[in-house]
Design a protein around this motif. Structure first.
Motif, short mmCIF file in Angstrom:
data_model
loop_
_atom_site.label_atom_id
_atom_site.label_comp_id
_atom_site.label_asym_id
_atom_site.label_seq_id
_atom_site.Cartn_x
_atom_site.Cartn_y
_atom_site.Cartn_z
N MET A 220 14.76 8.50 22.07
CA MET A 220 15.17 7.81 20.84
C MET A 220 16.26 8.55 20.07
SD MET A 220 13.25 5.18 21.10
CE MET A 220 13.22 4.31 19.54
N GLY A 221 16.69 9.72 20.55
CA GLY A 221 17.82 10.41 19.95
C GLY A 221 17.49 11.07 18.61
N CYS A 222 18.56 11.38 17.87
CA CYS A 222 18.43 12.16 16.63
C CYS A 222 17.79 11.38 15.49
CB CYS A 222 19.81 12.67 16.19
SG CYS A 222 20.58 13.78 17.40
N SER A 223 17.68 10.07 15.63
CA SER A 223 17.05 9.28 14.57
C SER A 223 15.56 9.10 14.80
CB SER A 223 17.71 7.89 14.48
OG SER A 223 17.50 7.15 15.68
N ALA A 224 15.01 9.75 15.83
CA ALA A 224 13.61 9.53 16.20
C ALA A 224 12.64 9.96 15.12
CB ALA A 224 13.31 10.26 17.51
N GLY A 225 12.99 10.97 14.32
CA GLY A 225 12.10 11.40 13.26
C GLY A 225 11.89 10.31 12.22
N ILE A 226 12.96 9.59 11.90
CA ILE A 226 12.86 8.47 10.96
C ILE A 226 12.03 7.34 11.57
CG2 ILE A 226 14.16 6.73 9.68
CD1 ILE A 226 14.51 9.53 8.59
N LEU A 227 12.24 7.09 12.87
CA LEU A 227 11.46 6.05 13.55
C LEU A 227 9.98 6.41 13.56
CD1 LEU A 227 13.79 5.33 16.63
CD2 LEU A 227 13.94 4.46 14.30
N ALA B 55 -1.84 11.06 8.94
CA ALA B 55 -0.95 10.95 10.09
C ALA B 55 -0.05 12.18 10.15
CB ALA B 55 -0.09 9.69 10.00
N VAL B 56 0.00 12.81 11.31
CA VAL B 56 0.87 13.97 11.52
C VAL B 56 2.00 13.58 12.46
CG1 VAL B 56 1.03 16.24 12.60
CG2 VAL B 56 -0.88 15.72 11.07
N ILE B 57 3.23 13.94 12.06
CA ILE B 57 4.42 13.72 12.88
C ILE B 57 4.99 15.07 13.27
CG2 ILE B 57 6.77 12.80 12.95
CD1 ILE B 57 5.90 10.77 10.80
N LEU B 58 5.27 15.27 14.54
CA LEU B 58 5.95 16.47 15.03
C LEU B 58 7.28 16.04 15.63
CD1 LEU B 58 3.00 18.35 16.83
CD2 LEU B 58 3.75 18.55 14.46
N SER B 59 8.37 16.57 15.07
CA SER B 59 9.72 16.21 15.53
C SER B 59 10.40 17.43 16.13
CB SER B 59 10.56 15.70 14.35
OG SER B 59 10.10 14.46 13.89
N PRO C 14 0.84 -1.21 0.00
CA PRO C 14 0.00 0.00 0.00
C PRO C 14 0.87 1.25 0.00
CG PRO C 14 0.01 -1.06 2.16
CD PRO C 14 0.69 -2.01 1.22
N LYS C 15 0.45 2.26 -0.71
CA LYS C 15 1.26 3.46 -0.89
C LYS C 15 1.05 4.44 0.26
CE LYS C 15 1.19 3.11 -5.93
NZ LYS C 15 0.74 3.73 -7.21
N VAL C 16 2.15 5.04 0.69
CA VAL C 16 2.13 6.09 1.71
C VAL C 16 2.75 7.33 1.08
CG1 VAL C 16 2.98 6.84 3.95
CG2 VAL C 16 2.22 4.48 3.64
N TYR C 17 2.06 8.46 1.23
CA TYR C 17 2.51 9.71 0.62
C TYR C 17 2.87 10.74 1.69
CZ TYR C 17 0.36 7.85 -3.65
OH TYR C 17 0.02 7.07 -4.73
N LEU C 18 3.82 11.58 1.35
CA LEU C 18 4.13 12.76 2.16
C LEU C 18 3.43 13.94 1.48
CD1 LEU C 18 7.64 13.79 3.49
CD2 LEU C 18 5.94 15.45 2.81
N GLN D 183 3.98 4.81 8.91
CA GLN D 183 3.67 4.00 7.73
C GLN D 183 3.13 2.63 8.11
OE1 GLN D 183 5.63 1.46 5.72
NE2 GLN D 183 7.16 0.96 7.27
N ASN D 184 3.56 2.08 9.22
CA ASN D 184 2.99 0.81 9.69
C ASN D 184 1.54 0.98 10.14
OD1 ASN D 184 5.03 -1.25 9.42
ND2 ASN D 184 6.22 -0.14 10.95
N LEU D 185 1.25 2.09 10.80
CA LEU D 185 -0.13 2.37 11.20
C LEU D 185 -1.02 2.62 9.97
CD1 LEU D 185 0.61 4.70 14.23
CD2 LEU D 185 -0.47 2.45 14.36
N LEU D 186 -0.46 3.29 8.97
CA LEU D 186 -1.24 3.58 7.76
C LEU D 186 -1.50 2.32 6.94
CD1 LEU D 186 0.39 6.96 6.71
CD2 LEU D 186 -1.94 6.61 7.55
N LYS D 187 -0.72 1.28 7.17
CA LYS D 187 -1.01 0.00 6.50
C LYS D 187 -2.27 -0.64 7.07
CE LYS D 187 3.78 -1.27 5.41
NZ LYS D 187 4.89 -2.21 5.72
N VAL D 188 -2.56 -0.33 8.32
CA VAL D 188 -3.70 -0.94 9.00
C VAL D 188 -4.95 -0.06 8.89
CG1 VAL D 188 -4.58 -1.77 11.21
CG2 VAL D 188 -2.16 -2.11 10.61
N HIS D 189 -4.76 1.25 9.06
CA HIS D 189 -5.88 2.18 9.08
C HIS D 189 -5.99 2.86 7.72
CE1 HIS D 189 -6.15 1.58 13.41
NE2 HIS D 189 -4.84 1.75 13.46
#
Length: 494
Positions: free
Chosen positions: A220-227, A244-248, A84-88, A233-239
């Motif tokens: 989670m350090g400086c890589s937390a945005g990628i995590l 989905a909004v991410i705030l880093s 399934p496709k996920v878009y930014l 994207q895993n949640l968007l596979k289900v729902h």
């Protein structure tokens, strides 16, 4: 743990080591990927051979049709249906207020006045600043402009409001999205975890739905945005049909270290204000307005190893003052996980020829000539834009050297570090904003975001641009200054 004070007061840890260590996991996955490519190629040859055989023997056309249908079902239709496709849709980056700007002179003058720092610590921080690659226009939150800095809960909450609310509102404005339509909310902030959580603060501020799925990632350090992108994207596979909004971000007032242990003073000098808001979706409606499509996500961590685990750790010093210790092991550890990371990512995205060359060089070094050089795959064959950690100019150049990148490829990272400093997980989005502002991202281009953080962890996201990106130079954090920041001479193009 060995500290920098025991290392002749080296101002910056040594660059990534250049020796090569082999790990069975990445190598086996590379071998599997290469064999899979060979299998696919063999199947294509087999199908062609069968078609030629049918033509030469003048068999019934139904046999042609059956073989072609089988081929398309297995190698074309099935992969499309299983992913399934996920878009930014779009993203926003904070432009900190001018009153938060902290030139070197102000930082060092305040540090010399603060009684908790001795002269040796102040001189050490001055040395770090001048060798870090930071410029004179970076920002610190208001709490750290006081003498002495105020690091209580109330000021940290104020800082959270200052860095989160503006980017959330800018993202909603740019995408014309109502807060009520947001289905998933993820906030990552490594060092500050209040109660109620940061995600609850946002939900309360914007009166979001009662069934919103909210998550708060800390430590989670400086890589937390990628995590966070991986989680989204895993949640968007289900729902299905969700936003989905991410705030880093990173709250700096909680991470300020007022002591005199040099390994803990590094974060005072390198980390600066910043935050980013990202909107992802799996909706197909309106995709002509989306910016990017998610192609690959890869995560690695090496916390199972004690040396790696203790290379960057939050702990108390001898006087009971809490800070993050950066040991001299950090760069070698980062080099090891980065090499494994590149091997695994390369097995997924590199063309067959590059993977084959790399595999042959590994085999030759292991079994034929121990002194032989390992071939470094050319990621520029598939990636047009590289977004990497802004942990320091020396680290950026070492990563660029290891990947055989030129000044143009590392320009966004160096300029983001110089203009805004190390903004932890949000730096990657300032780099992408810089690249867009330069007008370099074209439809069909691929962007590799590489994040590295404590743990240590390494995260990767590969995006594909799905529409022309224009007129970004007048928007975002670079709108008023992008022409002042540049590595390449003007006559060499954008």
């Amino acid at each position: 743990m060995e500290t920098l004070s025991k290392l002749n007061h080296d101002s910056i840890p040594k660059p990534i080591i250049t020796t090569t260590t082999f790990h069975s996991g990445p190598l086996s996955k590379l071998l599997t990927s290469t064999l899979s490519e060979l299998f696919r190629f063999s199947v294509v040859l087999l199908v062609i051979s069968i078609q030629v055989f049918f033509v030469l023997h003048k068999w019934n056309p139904i046999f042609h049709l059956l073989s072609l249908i089988s081929f398309f079902l297995v190698f074309v239709i099935k992969p499309l249906l299983s992913k399934p496709k996920v878009y930014l849709v779009d993203f926003s980056c904070l432009q900190p207020p001018n009153f938060c700007r902290v030139p070197f002179s102000s930082f060092l003058e305040h540090s010399s006045i603060i009684e908790s720092f001795d002269t040796e610590s102040t001189n050490f921080m001055a040395k770090i600043l001048h060798s870090s690659g930071l410029g004179e226009e970076t920002y610190l939150p208001p709490a750290l402009h006081y003498i002495p800095p105020i690091t209580n809960l109330r000021e940290s909450i104020k800082e959270a409001h200052l860095v989160l609310f503006p980017i959330m509102e800018d993202l909603l404005y740019k995408t014309k999205l109502s807060p009520q339509k947001i289905d998933i909310l993820i906030i990552n902030c490594s060092g500050f975890c209040p109660s109620p959580s940061l995600s609850s603060i946002i939900i309360n501020k914007y009166s979001m739905r009662d069934d919103i799925k909210s998550f708060n990632l800390s430590g989670m350090g400086c890589s937390a945005g990628i995590l966070a992108v991986d989680l989204a994207q895993n949640l968007l596979k289900v729902h299905k049909n969700s936003y989905a909004v991410i705030l880093s971000t990173e709250i700096l007032s909680t991470g300020w270290y007022p002591g005199n242990e040099k390994p803990k003073l590094l974060l005072n000098c390198l980390f600066r204000m910043g935050s980013a808001a990202i909107l992802l979706t799996n909706k197909e409606d309106g995709k002509e307005n989306f910016k990017y499509k998610l192609l690959h996500v890869l995560r690695l961590q090496s916390a199972f190893d004690d040396k790696a685990y203790y290379s960057a750790i939050r702990e108390e010093d001898g006087n009971g003052i809490t800070g993050v210790t950066i040991s001299r092991d950090l760069m070698p550890v980062a080099g090891e996980i980065l090499r494994s990371n590149i091997t695994l990512l390369g097995s997924s995205i590199l063309p067959f020829l590059e993977k084959f060359r790399y595999g042959v060089s590994i085999f030759r070094k292991r079994f034929l000539h121990k002194s032989a050089e390992v071939y470094v795959p050319d990621f520029r064959t598939v990636i047009q834009h590289f977004v990497m950690p802004t942990s320091g100019s020396s680290l950026i150049r070492e990563i660029g050297k290891g990947l055989k990148l030129g000044d143009r490829e590392i320009e966004a990272a160096l300029m983001t570090l110089r203009r805004f400093g190390n903004q932890s997980s949000s730096s990657l989005w300032y780099e992408l904003a810089y690249t867009e502002g330069r007008g370099r991202v074209k439809k069909g281009d691929k962007v590799w975001q590489l994040g590295m953080g404590s743990g240590p962890k390494c995260g990767n996201v590969v995006w594909e641009c799905v529409r022309p990106i224009i007129d970004e130079s007048s928007k975002g954090p670079w709108a008023d200054c992008i022409q002042q920041y540049r590595v390449l001479p003007v006559h060499q193009g954008n």
